[in-house]
Design a protein around this motif. Structure first.
Motif, PDB file in Angstrom:
ATOM      1  N   GLN A   1     -15.884  -6.495  20.685  1.00  0.00           N
ATOM      2  CA  GLN A   1     -16.391  -5.230  21.237  1.00  0.00           C
ATOM      3  C   GLN A   1     -16.319  -4.097  20.220  1.00  0.00           C
ATOM      4  OE1 GLN A   1     -17.914  -5.395  24.289  1.00  0.00           O
ATOM      5  NE2 GLN A   1     -17.390  -7.517  23.856  1.00  0.00           N
ATOM      6  N   TYR A   2     -15.597  -4.321  19.149  1.00  0.00           N
ATOM      7  CA  TYR A   2     -15.448  -3.293  18.116  1.00  0.00           C
ATOM      8  C   TYR A   2     -16.784  -3.138  17.394  1.00  0.00           C
ATOM      9  CZ  TYR A   2     -12.590  -0.421  15.015  1.00  0.00           C
ATOM     10  OH  TYR A   2     -12.044   0.634  14.334  1.00  0.00           O
ATOM     11  N   ASP A   3     -17.013  -1.995  16.787  1.00  0.00           N
ATOM     12  CA  ASP A   3     -18.340  -1.718  16.224  1.00  0.00           C
ATOM     13  C   ASP A   3     -18.553  -2.264  14.809  1.00  0.00           C
ATOM     14  OD1 ASP A   3     -16.636   0.002  15.009  1.00  0.00           O
ATOM     15  OD2 ASP A   3     -17.706   1.833  15.542  1.00  0.00           O
ATOM     16  N   LYS A   4     -17.992  -3.417  14.526  1.00  0.00           N
ATOM     17  CA  LYS A   4     -18.205  -4.079  13.242  1.00  0.00           C
ATOM     18  C   LYS A   4     -18.378  -5.564  13.495  1.00  0.00           C
ATOM     19  CE  LYS A   4     -15.477  -1.892   9.667  1.00  0.00           C
ATOM     20  NZ  LYS A   4     -14.128  -1.849   9.088  1.00  0.00           N
ATOM     21  N   GLU A   5     -18.964  -6.243  12.521  1.00  0.00           N
ATOM     22  CA  GLU A   5     -19.106  -7.698  12.603  1.00  0.00           C
ATOM     23  C   GLU A   5     -17.929  -8.346  11.881  1.00  0.00           C
ATOM     24  OE1 GLU A   5     -21.549  -9.865  13.944  1.00  0.00           O
ATOM     25  OE2 GLU A   5     -22.041  -8.056  15.057  1.00  0.00           O
ATOM     26  N   PHE A   6     -17.335  -9.333  12.513  1.00  0.00           N
ATOM     27  CA  PHE A   6     -16.208 -10.034  11.910  1.00  0.00           C
ATOM     28  C   PHE A   6     -16.422 -11.536  11.984  1.00  0.00           C
ATOM     29  CE2 PHE A   6     -14.465  -6.118  13.762  1.00  0.00           C
ATOM     30  CZ  PHE A   6     -13.882  -5.555  12.641  1.00  0.00           C
TER      31      PHE A   6
ATOM     32  N   LYS B   1      -8.607  -1.210  21.653  1.00  0.00           N
ATOM     33  CA  LYS B   1      -9.465  -0.572  20.655  1.00  0.00           C
ATOM     34  C   LYS B   1      -8.644   0.410  19.815  1.00  0.00           C
ATOM     35  CE  LYS B   1     -13.787   1.565  19.738  1.00  0.00           C
ATOM     36  NZ  LYS B   1     -15.108   1.888  20.080  1.00  0.00           N
ATOM     37  N   SER B   2      -7.690   1.066  20.440  1.00  0.00           N
ATOM     38  CA  SER B   2      -6.813   1.992  19.723  1.00  0.00           C
ATOM     39  C   SER B   2      -6.032   1.255  18.627  1.00  0.00           C
ATOM     40  CB  SER B   2      -5.863   2.647  20.722  1.00  0.00           C
ATOM     41  OG  SER B   2      -4.822   3.288  20.061  1.00  0.00           O
ATOM     42  N   SER B   3      -5.541   0.049  18.940  1.00  0.00           N
ATOM     43  CA  SER B   3      -4.829  -0.763  17.944  1.00  0.00           C
ATOM     44  C   SER B   3      -5.777  -1.131  16.805  1.00  0.00           C
ATOM     45  CB  SER B   3      -4.293  -2.046  18.575  1.00  0.00           C
ATOM     46  OG  SER B   3      -3.412  -1.757  19.620  1.00  0.00           O
ATOM     47  N   LEU B   4      -6.993  -1.539  17.141  1.00  0.00           N
ATOM     48  CA  LEU B   4      -7.970  -1.895  16.114  1.00  0.00           C
ATOM     49  C   LEU B   4      -8.304  -0.689  15.238  1.00  0.00           C
ATOM     50  CD1 LEU B   4     -10.400  -4.275  18.024  1.00  0.00           C
ATOM     51  CD2 LEU B   4      -8.762  -4.885  16.240  1.00  0.00           C
ATOM     52  N   ASN B   5      -8.392   0.494  15.849  1.00  0.00           N
ATOM     53  CA  ASN B   5      -8.642   1.703  15.055  1.00  0.00           C
ATOM     54  C   ASN B   5      -7.546   1.881  14.008  1.00  0.00           C
ATOM     55  OD1 ASN B   5     -11.016   2.410  16.351  1.00  0.00           O
ATOM     56  ND2 ASN B   5      -9.989   3.698  17.846  1.00  0.00           N
ATOM     57  N   LYS B   6      -6.294   1.600  14.401  1.00  0.00           N
ATOM     58  CA  LYS B   6      -5.181   1.723  13.451  1.00  0.00           C
ATOM     59  C   LYS B   6      -5.301   0.675  12.348  1.00  0.00           C
ATOM     60  CE  LYS B   6      -1.963   3.787  16.675  1.00  0.00           C
ATOM     61  NZ  LYS B   6      -1.179   3.460  17.836  1.00  0.00           N
ATOM     62  N   ILE B   7      -5.699  -0.536  12.718  1.00  0.00           N
ATOM     63  CA  ILE B   7      -5.830  -1.605  11.730  1.00  0.00           C
ATOM     64  C   ILE B   7      -6.939  -1.289  10.729  1.00  0.00           C
ATOM     65  CG2 ILE B   7      -6.545  -4.022  11.420  1.00  0.00           C
ATOM     66  CD1 ILE B   7      -5.100  -4.635  14.099  1.00  0.00           C
ATOM     67  N   PHE B   8      -8.059  -0.764  11.205  1.00  0.00           N
ATOM     68  CA  PHE B   8      -9.222  -0.568  10.349  1.00  0.00           C
ATOM     69  C   PHE B   8      -9.344   0.840   9.781  1.00  0.00           C
ATOM     70  CE2 PHE B   8     -10.530  -4.125  13.134  1.00  0.00           C
ATOM     71  CZ  PHE B   8     -10.428  -5.103  12.151  1.00  0.00           C
ATOM     72  N   SER B   9      -8.412   1.729  10.110  1.00  0.00           N
ATOM     73  CA  SER B   9      -8.464   3.061   9.532  1.00  0.00           C
ATOM     74  C   SER B   9      -8.043   2.959   8.065  1.00  0.00           C
ATOM     75  CB  SER B   9      -7.513   4.001  10.278  1.00  0.00           C
ATOM     76  OG  SER B   9      -6.173   3.610  10.036  1.00  0.00           O
ATOM     77  N   PRO B  10      -8.434   3.933   7.261  1.00  0.00           N
ATOM     78  CA  PRO B  10      -8.018   3.887   5.861  1.00  0.00           C
ATOM     79  C   PRO B  10      -6.488   3.774   5.780  1.00  0.00           C
ATOM     80  CG  PRO B  10      -9.621   5.621   6.209  1.00  0.00           C
ATOM     81  CD  PRO B  10      -9.267   5.072   7.557  1.00  0.00           C
ATOM     82  N   LYS B  11      -6.018   3.019   4.813  1.00  0.00           N
ATOM     83  CA  LYS B  11      -4.587   2.722   4.674  1.00  0.00           C
ATOM     84  C   LYS B  11      -3.722   3.991   4.692  1.00  0.00           C
ATOM     85  CE  LYS B  11      -4.882  -1.781   3.387  1.00  0.00           C
ATOM     86  NZ  LYS B  11      -5.653  -2.266   4.470  1.00  0.00           N
ATOM     87  N   ALA B  12      -4.196   5.027   4.056  1.00  0.00           N
ATOM     88  CA  ALA B  12      -3.392   6.246   3.941  1.00  0.00           C
ATOM     89  C   ALA B  12      -3.065   6.844   5.311  1.00  0.00           C
ATOM     90  CB  ALA B  12      -4.119   7.268   3.090  1.00  0.00           C
ATOM     91  N   ALA B  13      -3.907   6.567   6.301  1.00  0.00           N
ATOM     92  CA  ALA B  13      -3.720   7.158   7.629  1.00  0.00           C
ATOM     93  C   ALA B  13      -2.619   6.469   8.413  1.00  0.00           C
ATOM     94  CB  ALA B  13      -5.030   7.111   8.405  1.00  0.00           C
TER      95      ALA B  13
END
Length: 133
Positions: A25-30, A120-132
């Motif tokens: 459901q995330y907005d990227k292809e994996f 989705k919140s967890s996925l946002n943390k995983i895929f956010s830029p590392k510095a964040a």
């Protein structure tokens, strides 16, 4: 651009399905590979290394599994990979265990710890830029 490969290593089929569904459901292809045990996950990683293929970018790992638990998987993966680039490992656990969380926070191979089900919140943390993080 190379597609991100994610391994889901979990012996609970319902959790596997829920995790896969959340990722889809995330907005990227994996490229998603599900393994029903730590042993299977290690076998697939060993095969990739034997074939000179890349390991997954991310592993979503359950800690509580049958014969081999998540901690043993991580130890074996470290031995298997040697000095090669290792995947980012995120622990997914249904049990809030403060001891496991503390160990995970200190462990050099673990990038994060999330409660099941994956959100989705967890996925946002995983895929956010590392510095964040």
């Amino acid at each position: 651009m190379k597609q991100t490969t994610i391994f889901i290593i979990d012996d609970d089929l319902v959790s596997q399905f829920a995790t896969r569904y959340c990722i889809e459901q995330y907005d990227k292809e994996f490229n998603i590979v599900a393994c029903g045990s730590a042993e299977e996950g290690l076998r697939v990683c060993a095969n990739l290394l034997d074939e000179k293929e890349e390991l997954p970018d991310i592993i979503l790992l359950d800690l509580v599994m049958g014969d081999m638990n998540g901690w043993a998987f991580i130890e074996n993966l470290e031995l298997l990979t040697g000095d090669r680039k290792k995947p980012e490992i995120y622990v997914l656990s249904a049990f809030v265990n403060s001891k496991d969380r503390a160990i995970a926070k200190q462990h050099s191979l673990i990038s994060g710890y999330f409660d099941k089900p994956l959100t989705k919140s967890s996925l946002n943390k995983i895929f956010s830029p590392k510095a964040a993080r």
